[in-house]
Design an enzyme around this catalytic site. Sequence first.
Site, PDB file in Angstrom:
ATOM      1  N   ARG A 117      57.442  16.084 103.690  1.00  0.00           N
ATOM      2  CA  ARG A 117      56.976  17.015 103.606  1.00  0.00           C
ATOM      3  C   ARG A 117      57.122  17.296 105.297  1.00  0.00           C
ATOM      4  O   ARG A 117      57.398  17.965 106.094  1.00  0.00           O
ATOM      5  CB  ARG A 117      55.661  17.164 103.199  1.00  0.00           C
ATOM      6  CG  ARG A 117      55.366  17.780 101.485  1.00  0.00           C
ATOM      7  CD  ARG A 117      53.825  17.678 101.493  1.00  0.00           C
ATOM      8  NE  ARG A 117      53.984  18.162  99.680  1.00  0.00           N
ATOM      9  CZ  ARG A 117      54.600  18.474  98.763  1.00  0.00           C
ATOM     10  NH1 ARG A 117      54.813  19.980  98.995  1.00  0.00           N
ATOM     11  NH2 ARG A 117      54.604  17.777  97.519  1.00  0.00           N
ATOM     12  N   GLY A 167      60.204  37.497  98.198  1.00  0.00           N
ATOM     13  CA  GLY A 167      60.877  38.644  99.850  1.00  0.00           C
ATOM     14  C   GLY A 167      60.042  40.107  99.891  1.00  0.00           C
ATOM     15  O   GLY A 167      60.143  40.982 100.326  1.00  0.00           O
ATOM     16  N   VAL A 178      45.017  23.385 100.272  1.00  0.00           N
ATOM     17  CA  VAL A 178      46.022  23.810  99.653  1.00  0.00           C
ATOM     18  C   VAL A 178      45.031  25.772  98.834  1.00  0.00           C
ATOM     19  O   VAL A 178      43.791  24.860  98.382  1.00  0.00           O
ATOM     20  CB  VAL A 178      46.256  23.867  97.837  1.00  0.00           C
ATOM     21  CG1 VAL A 178      47.474  25.273  97.217  1.00  0.00           C
ATOM     22  CG2 VAL A 178      47.096  22.461  98.127  1.00  0.00           C
ATOM     23  N   ASP A 179      45.176  26.686  99.173  1.00  0.00           N
ATOM     24  CA  ASP A 179      44.287  27.899  99.245  1.00  0.00           C
ATOM     25  C   ASP A 179      42.628  27.777  99.666  1.00  0.00           C
ATOM     26  O   ASP A 179      42.130  28.416  99.556  1.00  0.00           O
ATOM     27  CB  ASP A 179      44.431  28.932  97.878  1.00  0.00           C
ATOM     28  CG  ASP A 179      45.769  28.813  97.332  1.00  0.00           C
ATOM     29  OD1 ASP A 179      46.459  28.835  98.489  1.00  0.00           O
ATOM     30  OD2 ASP A 179      46.350  28.719  96.379  1.00  0.00           O
ATOM     31  N   ASN A 213      49.143  33.189 104.590  1.00  0.00           N
ATOM     32  CA  ASN A 213      49.204  32.874 103.465  1.00  0.00           C
ATOM     33  C   ASN A 213      48.730  33.774 102.686  1.00  0.00           C
ATOM     34  O   ASN A 213      47.466  34.695 102.941  1.00  0.00           O
ATOM     35  CB  ASN A 213      48.452  31.410 102.831  1.00  0.00           C
ATOM     36  CG  ASN A 213      49.346  31.583 101.416  1.00  0.00           C
ATOM     37  OD1 ASN A 213      50.168  31.996 101.290  1.00  0.00           O
ATOM     38  ND2 ASN A 213      48.210  31.007 100.218  1.00  0.00           N
ATOM     39  N   ASN A 246      56.634  40.764 100.844  1.00  0.00           N
ATOM     40  CA  ASN A 246      55.540  40.845 101.314  1.00  0.00           C
ATOM     41  C   ASN A 246      56.819  40.489 102.910  1.00  0.00           C
ATOM     42  O   ASN A 246      56.315  41.075 103.459  1.00  0.00           O
ATOM     43  CB  ASN A 246      54.690  39.685 101.303  1.00  0.00           C
ATOM     44  CG  ASN A 246      54.172  39.736  99.901  1.00  0.00           C
ATOM     45  OD1 ASN A 246      53.085  40.742 100.119  1.00  0.00           O
ATOM     46  ND2 ASN A 246      53.624  39.333  99.148  1.00  0.00           N
ATOM     47  N   HIS A 281      48.084  34.854  98.951  1.00  0.00           N
ATOM     48  CA  HIS A 281      48.020  34.801  97.628  1.00  0.00           C
ATOM     49  C   HIS A 281      47.505  35.097  96.170  1.00  0.00           C
ATOM     50  O   HIS A 281      46.224  35.985  96.528  1.00  0.00           O
ATOM     51  CB  HIS A 281      46.599  33.422  97.845  1.00  0.00           C
ATOM     52  CG  HIS A 281      46.353  32.139  96.645  1.00  0.00           C
ATOM     53  ND1 HIS A 281      47.407  31.427  95.962  1.00  0.00           N
ATOM     54  CD2 HIS A 281      45.348  32.927  95.569  1.00  0.00           C
ATOM     55  CE1 HIS A 281      47.157  31.387  94.249  1.00  0.00           C
ATOM     56  NE2 HIS A 281      45.411  31.439  94.108  1.00  0.00           N
TER      57      HIS A 281
END
Length: 222
Positions: free
Chosen positions: A93, A40, A172-173, A135, A42, A137
């Site tokens: 999901r 946590g 993803v990403d 997001n 960020n 990364h």
Amino acid sequence: MTRGSTASPRTVALVVPHVAPSPSPRARALRLGVLASGHGSNFAALVRASRHGALHAEVVGLVVNTPRCKALTRAERLDVAATVMDHRRYNSREALDRALVDHFRTLRVDVLVMAGWMRIVSPVLCQAYDKRLVNIHPSLLPAFRGLNAMERALAAGVRITGCTAHLVVPEVDAGPILIQAAVPVYPNDTMATLAPRIHAQEHRILPVAVAMAGRNLLNERP
Ligand code: GRF
């Protein structure tokens, strides 16, 4: 950089691909929701940036999927409302993402941030927060997408790595990059020395990325 270089470990290149105009000082504060699974840091950086005026925003809610993670303790200390949504309690999901959308809609969240959210998200979440789901990364995307990015960068022997804040799409990403920061990798680096260098830059760029996503939102309004 050559082996044995004496360059300062603080050497950092910041790459800003798109600088949006500043919002009107009269614009209302963005309402931020944050998703975290672990430490946590960020999340805490976003709360700090919001409270210290670096980001015109308020973190209105944290959701974690792991019941005893450090992010929860931080939320308590920072007095941010936190909710546990354990992914194991949802059938799919999509079911978890629908619950997240309901939760953050109730909180009237403008921008939703995946700050160490260790779940693959479905189109349900991506569509509900289209261009407003960010997001962070720990690599210079598109290099080292997916899990263990820092470990893989070290193993590959790259001499520069960094972090990327990007908009989230179902792959993803792979979403559009908002901002990146690059850090050097020194010959004797280990995870213990590289990870804090990357994290320090994540805490710097994530609030900028959130402001950029917020401007997308404001620009879309009539
Ligand atoms: C960060 O390195 C982020 O890039 C990755 O997960 C880590 C989360 O760290 N997605 P923290 O929980 O914010 O400290």
